[in-house]
Design an enzyme around this catalytic site. Structure first.
Site, PDB file in Angstrom:
ATOM      1  N   ILE A  11       0.890  -1.159  -0.026  1.00  0.00           N
ATOM      2  CA  ILE A  11      -0.046  -0.101  -0.133  1.00  0.00           C
ATOM      3  C   ILE A  11       0.932   1.207  -0.234  1.00  0.00           C
ATOM      4  O   ILE A  11       0.836   2.144  -0.688  1.00  0.00           O
ATOM      5  CB  ILE A  11      -1.022  -0.117   1.248  1.00  0.00           C
ATOM      6  CG1 ILE A  11      -1.793  -1.217   1.160  1.00  0.00           C
ATOM      7  CG2 ILE A  11      -1.905   1.020   1.044  1.00  0.00           C
ATOM      8  CD1 ILE A  11      -2.747  -1.352   2.507  1.00  0.00           C
ATOM      9  N   LYS A  38      12.507  -0.700   6.351  1.00  0.00           N
ATOM     10  CA  LYS A  38      13.103  -1.713   6.744  1.00  0.00           C
ATOM     11  C   LYS A  38      13.664  -2.643   5.557  1.00  0.00           C
ATOM     12  O   LYS A  38      14.937  -3.395   5.524  1.00  0.00           O
ATOM     13  CB  LYS A  38      12.929  -2.342   7.774  1.00  0.00           C
ATOM     14  CG  LYS A  38      13.925  -3.298   8.481  1.00  0.00           C
ATOM     15  CD  LYS A  38      13.010  -4.081   9.748  1.00  0.00           C
ATOM     16  CE  LYS A  38      13.972  -5.137  10.414  1.00  0.00           C
ATOM     17  NZ  LYS A  38      13.087  -5.569  11.453  1.00  0.00           N
ATOM     18  N   GLU A  88       4.282  -5.242  10.111  1.00  0.00           N
ATOM     19  CA  GLU A  88       4.268  -6.545   9.677  1.00  0.00           C
ATOM     20  C   GLU A  88       2.752  -6.950   9.489  1.00  0.00           C
ATOM     21  O   GLU A  88       1.954  -6.737  10.283  1.00  0.00           O
ATOM     22  CB  GLU A  88       4.780  -7.541  10.769  1.00  0.00           C
ATOM     23  CG  GLU A  88       6.336  -7.634  10.759  1.00  0.00           C
ATOM     24  CD  GLU A  88       7.039  -8.231   9.744  1.00  0.00           C
ATOM     25  OE1 GLU A  88       6.429  -9.088   8.966  1.00  0.00           O
ATOM     26  OE2 GLU A  88       8.075  -7.890   9.369  1.00  0.00           O
ATOM     27  N   THR A 138      -6.138  -1.037  10.303  1.00  0.00           N
ATOM     28  CA  THR A 138      -6.861  -2.149   9.525  1.00  0.00           C
ATOM     29  C   THR A 138      -8.260  -2.305  10.156  1.00  0.00           C
ATOM     30  O   THR A 138      -8.429  -2.082  11.579  1.00  0.00           O
ATOM     31  CB  THR A 138      -6.331  -3.401   9.428  1.00  0.00           C
ATOM     32  OG1 THR A 138      -7.036  -4.461   9.262  1.00  0.00           O
ATOM     33  CG2 THR A 138      -5.492  -3.816  10.865  1.00  0.00           C
ATOM     34  N   ASP A 139      -9.397  -2.737   9.466  1.00  0.00           N
ATOM     35  CA  ASP A 139     -10.770  -3.044  10.077  1.00  0.00           C
ATOM     36  C   ASP A 139     -10.146  -4.373  10.980  1.00  0.00           C
ATOM     37  O   ASP A 139     -11.214  -4.752  11.799  1.00  0.00           O
ATOM     38  CB  ASP A 139     -11.660  -3.432   9.117  1.00  0.00           C
ATOM     39  CG  ASP A 139     -11.305  -4.466   7.976  1.00  0.00           C
ATOM     40  OD1 ASP A 139     -10.371  -5.107   8.070  1.00  0.00           O
ATOM     41  OD2 ASP A 139     -12.119  -4.733   7.193  1.00  0.00           O
ATOM     42  N   GLU A 140      -9.350  -5.142  10.923  1.00  0.00           N
ATOM     43  CA  GLU A 140      -9.099  -6.186  11.576  1.00  0.00           C
ATOM     44  C   GLU A 140      -9.101  -6.335  13.090  1.00  0.00           C
ATOM     45  O   GLU A 140      -9.381  -6.983  13.908  1.00  0.00           O
ATOM     46  CB  GLU A 140      -8.008  -7.201  11.282  1.00  0.00           C
ATOM     47  CG  GLU A 140      -8.074  -7.600   9.688  1.00  0.00           C
ATOM     48  CD  GLU A 140      -7.114  -8.477   9.283  1.00  0.00           C
ATOM     49  OE1 GLU A 140      -6.602  -9.213  10.002  1.00  0.00           O
ATOM     50  OE2 GLU A 140      -6.732  -8.389   7.877  1.00  0.00           O
ATOM     51  N   TYR A 164      -1.369 -10.541  14.563  1.00  0.00           N
ATOM     52  CA  TYR A 164      -1.354  -9.309  13.956  1.00  0.00           C
ATOM     53  C   TYR A 164      -2.199  -8.336  14.135  1.00  0.00           C
ATOM     54  O   TYR A 164      -2.092  -7.093  14.656  1.00  0.00           O
ATOM     55  CB  TYR A 164      -1.721  -9.507  12.328  1.00  0.00           C
ATOM     56  CG  TYR A 164      -1.832  -8.614  11.286  1.00  0.00           C
ATOM     57  CD1 TYR A 164      -1.142  -7.390  11.035  1.00  0.00           C
ATOM     58  CD2 TYR A 164      -3.219  -8.563  10.706  1.00  0.00           C
ATOM     59  CE1 TYR A 164      -1.506  -6.343  10.407  1.00  0.00           C
ATOM     60  CE2 TYR A 164      -3.617  -7.183   9.853  1.00  0.00           C
ATOM     61  CZ  TYR A 164      -2.480  -6.357   9.614  1.00  0.00           C
ATOM     62  OH  TYR A 164      -2.909  -5.429   9.054  1.00  0.00           O
ATOM     63  N   LYS A 168      -1.706  -4.600  15.704  1.00  0.00           N
ATOM     64  CA  LYS A 168      -2.295  -3.342  15.006  1.00  0.00           C
ATOM     65  C   LYS A 168      -3.308  -2.485  15.976  1.00  0.00           C
ATOM     66  O   LYS A 168      -3.119  -1.172  16.219  1.00  0.00           O
ATOM     67  CB  LYS A 168      -3.034  -3.646  13.577  1.00  0.00           C
ATOM     68  CG  LYS A 168      -2.073  -3.889  12.796  1.00  0.00           C
ATOM     69  CD  LYS A 168      -1.085  -2.923  12.261  1.00  0.00           C
ATOM     70  CE  LYS A 168      -1.747  -1.717  11.402  1.00  0.00           C
ATOM     71  NZ  LYS A 168      -0.875  -1.009  11.106  1.00  0.00           N
ATOM     72  N   LYS A 203      -0.483 -13.010  -0.090  1.00  0.00           N
ATOM     73  CA  LYS A 203      -1.951 -12.638   0.430  1.00  0.00           C
ATOM     74  C   LYS A 203      -2.949 -13.242  -0.753  1.00  0.00           C
ATOM     75  O   LYS A 203      -2.442 -13.478  -1.876  1.00  0.00           O
ATOM     76  CB  LYS A 203      -2.262 -11.115   0.507  1.00  0.00           C
ATOM     77  CG  LYS A 203      -1.297 -10.310   1.294  1.00  0.00           C
ATOM     78  CD  LYS A 203      -1.692 -10.499   2.690  1.00  0.00           C
ATOM     79  CE  LYS A 203      -0.536  -9.852   3.632  1.00  0.00           C
ATOM     80  NZ  LYS A 203      -0.142  -8.383   3.435  1.00  0.00           N
ATOM     81  N   TYR A 221      -8.916 -21.807   2.277  1.00  0.00           N
ATOM     82  CA  TYR A 221      -8.675 -22.188   3.895  1.00  0.00           C
ATOM     83  C   TYR A 221     -10.189 -22.571   4.167  1.00  0.00           C
ATOM     84  O   TYR A 221     -11.158 -21.988   3.937  1.00  0.00           O
ATOM     85  CB  TYR A 221      -8.244 -20.982   4.734  1.00  0.00           C
ATOM     86  CG  TYR A 221      -7.018 -20.718   4.561  1.00  0.00           C
ATOM     87  CD1 TYR A 221      -6.021 -21.522   3.971  1.00  0.00           C
ATOM     88  CD2 TYR A 221      -6.405 -19.620   5.315  1.00  0.00           C
ATOM     89  CE1 TYR A 221      -4.621 -20.894   3.567  1.00  0.00           C
ATOM     90  CE2 TYR A 221      -5.198 -19.102   5.159  1.00  0.00           C
ATOM     91  CZ  TYR A 221      -4.304 -19.762   4.302  1.00  0.00           C
ATOM     92  OH  TYR A 221      -3.168 -19.545   4.480  1.00  0.00           O
ATOM     93  N   PRO A 297      -5.898 -21.312  12.137  1.00  0.00           N
ATOM     94  CA  PRO A 297      -6.355 -21.168  13.511  1.00  0.00           C
ATOM     95  C   PRO A 297      -6.949 -19.662  13.901  1.00  0.00           C
ATOM     96  O   PRO A 297      -6.513 -18.539  13.466  1.00  0.00           O
ATOM     97  CB  PRO A 297      -4.925 -21.474  14.305  1.00  0.00           C
ATOM     98  CG  PRO A 297      -4.254 -21.876  13.265  1.00  0.00           C
ATOM     99  CD  PRO A 297      -4.386 -21.414  11.939  1.00  0.00           C
ATOM    100  N   GLY A 298      -8.003 -19.733  14.348  1.00  0.00           N
ATOM    101  CA  GLY A 298      -8.747 -18.403  14.883  1.00  0.00           C
ATOM    102  C   GLY A 298      -9.116 -17.783  13.602  1.00  0.00           C
ATOM    103  O   GLY A 298      -9.377 -16.383  13.814  1.00  0.00           O
TER     104      GLY A 298
END
Ligand code: NAD
Ligand code: TYD
Length: 360
Positions: A11, A38, A88, A138-140, A164, A168, A203, A221, A297-298
Protein backbone atom coordinates in the site's frame (compact mmCIF):
# COMPACT_ATOMS: atom_id res chain seq x y z
CA UNK A 1 7.87 16.90 2.10
CA UNK A 2 6.18 13.76 3.38
CA UNK A 3 7.80 10.95 5.34
CA UNK A 4 6.30 7.61 4.33
CA UNK A 5 7.15 4.61 6.50
CA UNK A 6 6.78 1.27 4.73
CA UNK A 7 6.73 2.99 1.33
CA UNK A 8 8.38 0.02 -0.39
CA UNK A 9 5.49 -2.28 0.59
CA UNK A 10 2.19 -2.91 -1.15
CA UNK A 11 0.00 0.00 0.00
CA UNK A 12 2.85 2.41 0.80
CA UNK A 13 4.33 1.81 -2.67
CA UNK A 14 0.97 2.42 -4.33
CA UNK A 15 0.65 5.56 -2.23
CA UNK A 16 3.95 6.88 -3.61
CA UNK A 17 2.67 6.36 -7.18
CA UNK A 18 -0.70 7.87 -6.31
CA UNK A 19 0.84 10.94 -4.66
CA UNK A 20 2.85 11.93 -7.74
CA UNK A 21 0.11 11.06 -10.25
CA UNK A 22 -2.43 13.03 -8.20
CA UNK A 23 -0.20 16.12 -8.12
CA UNK A 24 0.37 15.89 -11.85
CA UNK A 25 -3.37 15.49 -12.58
CA UNK A 26 -4.02 18.62 -10.50
CA UNK A 27 -1.25 20.54 -12.30
CA UNK A 28 0.53 20.95 -8.95
CA UNK A 29 4.28 20.82 -8.27
CA UNK A 30 4.77 17.39 -6.67
CA UNK A 31 5.82 17.54 -3.05
CA UNK A 32 8.78 15.19 -2.52
CA UNK A 33 8.62 12.01 -0.48
CA UNK A 34 11.13 10.33 1.77
CA UNK A 35 10.48 6.63 2.28
CA UNK A 36 11.76 5.02 5.47
CA UNK A 37 11.61 1.26 5.07
CA UNK A 38 13.47 -1.67 6.63
CA UNK A 39 13.09 -3.62 3.37
CA UNK A 40 11.87 -6.81 4.98
CA UNK A 41 10.76 -9.68 2.72
CA UNK A 42 7.68 -7.51 1.94
CA UNK A 43 9.61 -4.36 1.00
CA UNK A 44 10.66 -4.03 -2.62
CA UNK A 45 12.45 -0.89 -3.86
CA UNK A 46 11.65 -1.96 -7.42
CA UNK A 47 7.99 -1.07 -6.71
CA UNK A 48 8.91 2.63 -6.51
CA UNK A 49 12.09 2.67 -8.60
CA UNK A 50 10.57 5.02 -11.19
CA UNK A 51 10.23 7.74 -8.52
CA UNK A 52 13.57 6.95 -6.88
CA UNK A 53 15.22 7.37 -10.28
CA UNK A 54 13.73 10.84 -10.84
CA UNK A 55 14.83 11.95 -7.36
CA UNK A 56 11.28 12.91 -6.36
CA UNK A 57 11.37 10.09 -3.83
CA UNK A 58 14.29 9.10 -1.60
CA UNK A 59 14.61 5.72 0.11
CA UNK A 60 16.25 5.33 3.49
CA UNK A 61 16.64 1.77 4.67
CA UNK A 62 16.04 1.70 8.43
CA UNK A 63 13.91 0.07 11.12
CA UNK A 64 11.19 2.31 12.59
CA UNK A 65 12.17 0.89 15.98
CA UNK A 66 15.67 2.40 15.56
CA UNK A 67 15.18 5.69 17.40
CA UNK A 68 18.47 7.21 16.24
CA UNK A 69 17.70 6.47 12.60
CA UNK A 70 14.16 7.89 12.87
CA UNK A 71 15.44 11.04 14.62
CA UNK A 72 18.06 11.51 11.96
CA UNK A 73 15.49 11.25 9.15
CA UNK A 74 13.10 13.69 10.84
CA UNK A 75 15.70 16.36 11.61
CA UNK A 76 17.44 16.04 8.23
CA UNK A 77 14.34 16.03 6.00
CA UNK A 78 11.90 18.03 8.17
CA UNK A 79 8.61 16.49 6.94
CA UNK A 80 5.29 18.31 7.29
CA UNK A 81 3.60 14.94 7.78
CA UNK A 82 4.43 11.34 8.61
CA UNK A 83 2.25 8.70 6.98
CA UNK A 84 2.86 5.48 8.84
CA UNK A 85 2.32 2.35 6.73
CA UNK A 86 5.27 0.25 8.01
CA UNK A 87 4.06 -2.95 9.62
CA UNK A 88 4.25 -6.69 9.61
CA UNK A 89 0.98 -7.31 7.80
CA UNK A 90 0.29 -11.00 7.16
CA UNK A 91 -2.02 -12.88 9.57
CA UNK A 92 -0.59 -16.33 8.73
CA UNK A 93 2.96 -15.14 9.47
CA UNK A 94 1.77 -13.65 12.77
CA UNK A 95 0.44 -17.09 13.75
CA UNK A 96 3.71 -18.84 12.95
CA UNK A 97 5.93 -16.09 14.46
CA UNK A 98 4.32 -13.22 16.38
CA UNK A 99 7.57 -11.67 17.68
CA UNK A 100 8.26 -9.50 14.64
CA UNK A 101 4.69 -8.18 14.83
CA UNK A 102 5.18 -6.94 18.38
CA UNK A 103 8.55 -5.47 17.42
CA UNK A 104 7.42 -3.50 14.37
CA UNK A 105 3.74 -2.81 14.95
CA UNK A 106 3.96 -1.93 18.63
CA UNK A 107 7.56 -1.13 19.59
CA UNK A 108 8.23 0.41 16.16
CA UNK A 109 5.10 2.57 16.28
CA UNK A 110 5.99 3.65 19.83
CA UNK A 111 9.49 4.63 18.72
CA UNK A 112 8.12 6.58 15.75
CA UNK A 113 5.57 8.37 17.96
CA UNK A 114 8.21 9.33 20.50
CA UNK A 115 10.54 10.76 17.87
CA UNK A 116 7.68 12.48 16.04
CA UNK A 117 6.54 14.05 19.31
CA UNK A 118 9.98 15.51 20.03
CA UNK A 119 10.39 16.74 16.44
CA UNK A 120 6.87 18.26 16.37
CA UNK A 121 7.22 19.95 19.77
CA UNK A 122 10.31 21.82 18.54
CA UNK A 123 8.78 23.07 15.27
CA UNK A 124 8.01 26.80 14.82
CA UNK A 125 4.34 27.57 15.60
CA UNK A 126 3.01 27.61 11.99
CA UNK A 127 4.72 24.34 11.05
CA UNK A 128 3.68 22.82 14.36
CA UNK A 129 0.02 23.58 13.71
CA UNK A 130 0.21 22.13 10.19
CA UNK A 131 2.06 18.92 11.16
CA UNK A 132 0.20 15.58 10.88
CA UNK A 133 0.95 12.02 12.00
CA UNK A 134 -1.32 9.77 9.92
CA UNK A 135 -1.51 6.19 11.18
CA UNK A 136 -2.60 3.52 8.69
CA UNK A 137 -4.56 0.73 10.31
CA UNK A 138 -6.93 -2.09 9.55
CA UNK A 139 -10.52 -3.18 10.13
CA UNK A 140 -9.14 -6.40 11.66
CA UNK A 141 -8.78 -4.60 15.03
CA UNK A 142 -12.58 -4.89 15.40
CA UNK A 143 -12.54 -8.70 15.31
CA UNK A 144 -15.00 -10.94 13.50
CA UNK A 145 -18.65 -10.32 12.51
CA UNK A 146 -21.54 -12.76 12.43
CA UNK A 147 -23.63 -12.75 9.24
CA UNK A 148 -26.39 -10.72 10.91
CA UNK A 149 -24.09 -8.10 12.53
CA UNK A 150 -23.94 -4.54 11.17
CA UNK A 151 -20.61 -3.54 9.56
CA UNK A 152 -17.80 -2.07 11.70
CA UNK A 153 -18.20 1.61 12.52
CA UNK A 154 -15.67 3.88 14.24
CA UNK A 155 -17.40 3.15 17.57
CA UNK A 156 -17.31 -0.66 17.28
CA UNK A 157 -15.35 -1.98 20.30
CA UNK A 158 -11.89 -3.36 19.56
CA UNK A 159 -11.75 -7.21 19.68
CA UNK A 160 -8.63 -8.35 17.77
CA UNK A 161 -8.24 -12.11 17.32
CA UNK A 162 -4.82 -12.70 15.71
CA UNK A 163 -1.35 -11.58 16.80
CA UNK A 164 -1.38 -9.31 13.71
CA UNK A 165 -4.65 -7.59 14.58
CA UNK A 166 -3.76 -7.41 18.28
CA UNK A 167 -0.47 -5.69 17.48
CA UNK A 168 -2.26 -3.25 15.13
CA UNK A 169 -4.86 -2.58 17.85
CA UNK A 170 -2.03 -1.85 20.27
CA UNK A 171 -0.51 0.61 17.81
CA UNK A 172 -3.90 2.32 17.32
CA UNK A 173 -4.23 2.78 21.08
CA UNK A 174 -0.74 4.27 21.32
CA UNK A 175 -1.54 6.75 18.53
CA UNK A 176 -4.76 7.72 20.28
CA UNK A 177 -2.92 8.17 23.59
CA UNK A 178 -0.32 10.48 22.00
CA UNK A 179 -3.16 12.74 20.84
CA UNK A 180 -4.95 12.84 24.17
CA UNK A 181 -1.86 13.01 26.36
CA UNK A 182 0.58 15.12 24.34
CA UNK A 183 -1.63 16.78 21.74
CA UNK A 184 0.31 15.20 18.85
CA UNK A 185 -1.84 15.97 15.77
CA UNK A 186 -2.79 12.44 14.73
CA UNK A 187 -5.22 10.96 12.22
CA UNK A 188 -6.05 7.24 11.97
CA UNK A 189 -7.68 5.35 9.11
CA UNK A 190 -8.89 1.74 9.52
CA UNK A 191 -9.25 0.16 6.11
CA UNK A 192 -10.68 -3.13 4.85
CA UNK A 193 -8.75 -5.66 2.69
CA UNK A 194 -6.87 -4.02 -0.17
CA UNK A 195 -5.94 -5.55 -3.52
CA UNK A 196 -4.23 -4.29 -6.66
CA UNK A 197 -0.81 -3.88 -8.31
CA UNK A 198 2.40 -4.66 -6.36
CA UNK A 199 0.50 -6.91 -3.89
CA UNK A 200 2.92 -9.38 -2.33
CA UNK A 201 1.83 -12.88 -3.41
CA UNK A 202 1.42 -14.32 0.08
CA UNK A 203 -2.03 -12.67 0.31
CA UNK A 204 -5.18 -14.28 -1.13
CA UNK A 205 -5.65 -12.44 -4.44
CA UNK A 206 -2.08 -12.30 -5.81
CA UNK A 207 -1.34 -15.81 -4.52
CA UNK A 208 -4.32 -17.20 -6.45
CA UNK A 209 -3.37 -15.35 -9.65
CA UNK A 210 0.24 -16.51 -9.58
CA UNK A 211 -0.54 -20.10 -8.51
CA UNK A 212 -3.11 -20.38 -11.30
CA UNK A 213 -0.60 -19.14 -13.87
CA UNK A 214 1.84 -21.82 -12.67
CA UNK A 215 -0.87 -24.54 -12.73
CA UNK A 216 -0.49 -24.99 -8.97
CA UNK A 217 -3.33 -25.78 -6.51
CA UNK A 218 -5.44 -22.80 -5.36
CA UNK A 219 -5.52 -23.33 -1.56
CA UNK A 220 -8.84 -22.19 -0.07
CA UNK A 221 -8.83 -22.25 3.74
CA UNK A 222 -11.67 -24.07 5.54
CA UNK A 223 -15.04 -23.93 3.77
CA UNK A 224 -14.14 -20.85 1.68
CA UNK A 225 -17.14 -18.95 3.08
CA UNK A 226 -15.22 -16.34 5.08
CA UNK A 227 -16.09 -12.84 3.95
CA UNK A 228 -13.78 -9.89 3.36
CA UNK A 229 -14.72 -6.35 2.25
CA UNK A 230 -12.42 -5.65 -0.71
CA UNK A 231 -11.12 -2.20 -1.70
CA UNK A 232 -8.93 -1.38 -4.69
CA UNK A 233 -5.65 -0.07 -3.30
CA UNK A 234 -5.72 3.26 -5.18
CA UNK A 235 -9.10 4.03 -3.60
CA UNK A 236 -7.46 3.54 -0.21
CA UNK A 237 -4.58 5.83 -1.24
CA UNK A 238 -7.00 8.56 -2.32
CA UNK A 239 -8.87 8.23 1.00
CA UNK A 240 -5.57 8.77 2.84
CA UNK A 241 -4.80 11.90 0.77
CA UNK A 242 -8.24 13.33 1.54
CA UNK A 243 -8.13 12.53 5.27
CA UNK A 244 -4.67 14.09 5.44
CA UNK A 245 -6.13 17.28 3.93
CA UNK A 246 -9.49 17.41 5.67
CA UNK A 247 -9.51 14.98 8.61
CA UNK A 248 -10.31 16.22 12.09
CA UNK A 249 -7.41 15.79 14.51
CA UNK A 250 -7.61 12.78 16.80
CA UNK A 251 -10.42 11.23 14.76
CA UNK A 252 -10.51 7.77 13.22
CA UNK A 253 -12.07 7.07 9.82
CA UNK A 254 -13.15 3.65 8.53
CA UNK A 255 -12.35 3.12 4.85
CA UNK A 256 -14.12 0.47 2.77
CA UNK A 257 -15.82 -0.04 -0.56
CA UNK A 258 -18.96 -1.96 0.49
CA UNK A 259 -17.74 -5.03 -1.37
CA UNK A 260 -18.37 -7.99 0.90
CA UNK A 261 -17.38 -11.14 -0.97
CA UNK A 262 -16.90 -14.75 0.13
CA UNK A 263 -13.37 -16.09 -0.42
CA UNK A 264 -14.56 -18.82 -2.77
CA UNK A 265 -16.29 -16.23 -4.94
CA UNK A 266 -13.11 -14.12 -5.06
CA UNK A 267 -11.17 -17.18 -6.23
CA UNK A 268 -13.71 -18.23 -8.87
CA UNK A 269 -13.87 -14.63 -10.18
CA UNK A 270 -10.09 -14.69 -10.65
CA UNK A 271 -10.29 -18.10 -12.34
CA UNK A 272 -12.93 -16.95 -14.82
CA UNK A 273 -11.02 -13.76 -15.57
CA UNK A 274 -7.92 -15.83 -16.32
CA UNK A 275 -9.97 -18.27 -18.44
CA UNK A 276 -10.72 -15.31 -20.69
CA UNK A 277 -7.41 -13.45 -20.60
CA UNK A 278 -4.95 -16.38 -20.44
CA UNK A 279 -6.75 -19.70 -21.15
CA UNK A 280 -4.94 -22.85 -20.06
CA UNK A 281 -3.20 -24.79 -22.79
CA UNK A 282 -5.50 -27.82 -22.42
CA UNK A 283 -8.64 -25.65 -22.33
CA UNK A 284 -9.75 -26.79 -18.83
CA UNK A 285 -11.01 -24.07 -16.48
CA UNK A 286 -8.70 -22.71 -13.75
CA UNK A 287 -11.41 -23.56 -11.21
CA UNK A 288 -10.31 -27.20 -11.42
CA UNK A 289 -7.19 -26.12 -9.47
CA UNK A 290 -9.24 -25.06 -6.40
CA UNK A 291 -8.25 -27.16 -3.37
CA UNK A 292 -9.82 -26.86 0.07
CA UNK A 293 -7.10 -26.99 2.74
CA UNK A 294 -6.87 -26.93 6.53
CA UNK A 295 -8.25 -23.71 7.99
CA UNK A 296 -6.27 -20.88 9.57
CA UNK A 297 -6.41 -21.10 13.41
CA UNK A 298 -8.78 -18.46 14.82
CA UNK A 299 -9.87 -17.53 11.29
CA UNK A 300 -12.11 -14.41 11.44
CA UNK A 301 -15.39 -15.19 9.67
CA UNK A 302 -16.45 -11.83 8.32
CA UNK A 303 -15.15 -8.27 8.02
CA UNK A 304 -17.28 -5.40 6.73
CA UNK A 305 -16.81 -1.63 6.92
CA UNK A 306 -19.42 1.07 7.30
CA UNK A 307 -17.73 3.98 5.46
CA UNK A 308 -20.48 6.53 6.12
CA UNK A 309 -18.31 8.79 8.32
CA UNK A 310 -15.55 9.28 5.72
CA UNK A 311 -18.20 9.74 3.00
CA UNK A 312 -20.11 12.31 5.04
CA UNK A 313 -17.24 14.28 6.62
CA UNK A 314 -14.53 14.00 3.99
CA UNK A 315 -16.54 13.41 0.81
CA UNK A 316 -14.50 10.34 -0.21
CA UNK A 317 -16.03 7.68 -2.47
CA UNK A 318 -14.29 4.68 -4.06
CA UNK A 319 -13.82 4.94 -7.82
CA UNK A 320 -13.58 1.19 -8.51
CA UNK A 321 -16.16 -1.60 -8.18
CA UNK A 322 -14.80 -5.08 -7.40
CA UNK A 323 -15.41 -6.03 -11.05
CA UNK A 324 -13.35 -3.14 -12.44
CA UNK A 325 -10.66 -3.42 -9.75
CA UNK A 326 -10.12 -7.16 -10.14
CA UNK A 327 -9.95 -6.74 -13.92
CA UNK A 328 -7.18 -4.12 -13.55
CA UNK A 329 -5.40 -6.29 -10.98
CA UNK A 330 -5.37 -9.51 -13.01
CA UNK A 331 -4.22 -7.62 -16.11
CA UNK A 332 -1.47 -5.91 -14.08
CA UNK A 333 -0.11 -9.26 -12.88
CA UNK A 334 -0.20 -10.65 -16.43
CA UNK A 335 1.69 -7.62 -17.73
CA UNK A 336 4.30 -7.19 -14.98
CA UNK A 337 6.34 -10.36 -14.94
CA UNK A 338 9.55 -8.43 -14.23
CA UNK A 339 8.12 -7.20 -10.91
CA UNK A 340 6.87 -10.70 -10.07
CA UNK A 341 10.35 -12.09 -10.66
CA UNK A 342 11.77 -9.60 -8.13
CA UNK A 343 9.51 -10.92 -5.34
CA UNK A 344 9.92 -14.60 -6.15
CA UNK A 345 13.07 -14.86 -4.14
CA UNK A 346 14.19 -17.86 -2.15
CA UNK A 347 12.55 -16.33 0.94
CA UNK A 348 9.15 -16.28 -0.77
CA UNK A 349 9.51 -19.93 -1.82
CA UNK A 350 10.47 -20.86 1.76
CA UNK A 351 7.29 -19.19 3.02
CA UNK A 352 5.10 -21.18 0.64
CA UNK A 353 6.70 -24.40 1.85
CA UNK A 354 6.26 -23.43 5.49
CA UNK A 355 2.64 -22.20 5.32
CA UNK A 356 1.11 -24.71 2.94
CA UNK A 357 3.02 -27.95 3.61
CA UNK A 358 0.95 -28.82 6.70
CA UNK A 359 -2.40 -27.77 5.25
CA UNK A 360 -2.73 -30.25 2.41
P1 NAD B 1 3.30 -4.85 3.37
O1 NAD B 1 3.64 -6.02 4.25
O2 NAD B 1 3.11 -5.07 1.92
O3 NAD B 1 4.42 -3.72 3.53
C1 NAD B 1 4.95 -3.36 4.77
C2 NAD B 1 6.18 -2.50 4.51
O4 NAD B 1 6.71 -2.12 5.80
C3 NAD B 1 7.31 -3.23 3.77
O5 NAD B 1 7.87 -2.39 2.80
C4 NAD B 1 8.31 -3.54 4.88
O6 NAD B 1 9.65 -3.62 4.41
C5 NAD B 1 8.11 -2.36 5.80
N1 NAD B 1 8.50 -2.66 7.19
C6 NAD B 1 8.18 -3.77 7.91
N2 NAD B 1 8.74 -3.69 9.14
C7 NAD B 1 9.42 -2.51 9.19
C8 NAD B 1 10.18 -1.86 10.20
N3 NAD B 1 10.39 -2.41 11.40
N4 NAD B 1 10.72 -0.65 9.92
C9 NAD B 1 10.53 -0.08 8.69
N5 NAD B 1 9.84 -0.66 7.70
C10 NAD B 1 9.27 -1.85 7.95
O7 NAD B 1 2.00 -4.21 4.04
P2 NAD B 1 0.78 -3.46 3.34
O8 NAD B 1 -0.23 -4.46 2.93
O9 NAD B 1 1.32 -2.49 2.35
O10 NAD B 1 0.17 -2.68 4.60
C11 NAD B 1 0.59 -1.34 4.90
C12 NAD B 1 -0.17 -0.86 6.11
O11 NAD B 1 -1.58 -0.89 5.84
C13 NAD B 1 0.02 -1.73 7.35
O12 NAD B 1 0.11 -0.90 8.47
C14 NAD B 1 -1.22 -2.60 7.41
O13 NAD B 1 -1.54 -2.96 8.74
C15 NAD B 1 -2.25 -1.63 6.84
N6 NAD B 1 -3.41 -2.26 6.17
C16 NAD B 1 -3.22 -3.21 5.20
C17 NAD B 1 -4.32 -3.74 4.55
C18 NAD B 1 -4.16 -4.76 3.44
O14 NAD B 1 -5.17 -5.29 2.95
N7 NAD B 1 -2.94 -5.05 2.98
C19 NAD B 1 -5.61 -3.32 4.87
C20 NAD B 1 -5.76 -2.33 5.87
C21 NAD B 1 -4.64 -1.81 6.49
P1 TYD C 1 -5.38 -12.58 3.43
O1 TYD C 1 -5.14 -12.10 2.04
O2 TYD C 1 -4.27 -13.26 4.16
O3 TYD C 1 -5.93 -11.33 4.25
P2 TYD C 1 -6.57 -11.27 5.76
O4 TYD C 1 -6.37 -12.55 6.45
O5 TYD C 1 -5.78 -10.16 6.37
O6 TYD C 1 -8.00 -10.93 5.55
O7 TYD C 1 -6.62 -13.58 3.39
C1 TYD C 1 -7.88 -13.17 2.90
C2 TYD C 1 -8.84 -14.32 3.12
O8 TYD C 1 -8.43 -15.41 2.28
C3 TYD C 1 -8.82 -14.86 4.53
O9 TYD C 1 -10.16 -15.23 4.88
C4 TYD C 1 -7.95 -16.08 4.45
C5 TYD C 1 -8.17 -16.59 3.03
N1 TYD C 1 -7.02 -17.27 2.40
C6 TYD C 1 -7.20 -18.52 1.80
O10 TYD C 1 -8.32 -19.08 1.78
N2 TYD C 1 -6.13 -19.12 1.22
C7 TYD C 1 -4.88 -18.56 1.22
O11 TYD C 1 -3.92 -19.19 0.68
C8 TYD C 1 -4.70 -17.27 1.82
C9 TYD C 1 -3.36 -16.60 1.83
C10 TYD C 1 -5.81 -16.67 2.41
Amino acid sequence: MLLITGGAGFIGGNFVHHWFERASSQGAVPEPIVVLDKLTYAGNPYTISEHLNTGRATLIQADIADRDAVRDVLTTHRPRAVIHFAAESHVDRSILGPGEFIHTNMVGTFSLLEEARTYWSELPEGEKAAFRFHHISTDEVFGSLEDSDPPFSETTPYAPNSPYSASKAGSDHLVRAYFHTYGLPVLTTNCSNNYGPYHFPEKLIPLMILNALEDKPLPVYGDGLNIRDWLYVRDHCEAICQVLEKGRLGETYNVGGINEIRNIDVVTTICRKLDTLRPRADGTPYESLITYVKDRPGHDRRYAIDPSKIQREIGWQPAESFESGIDKTVRWFLDNTAWIDTVRSGAYRDWLDQNYAERT
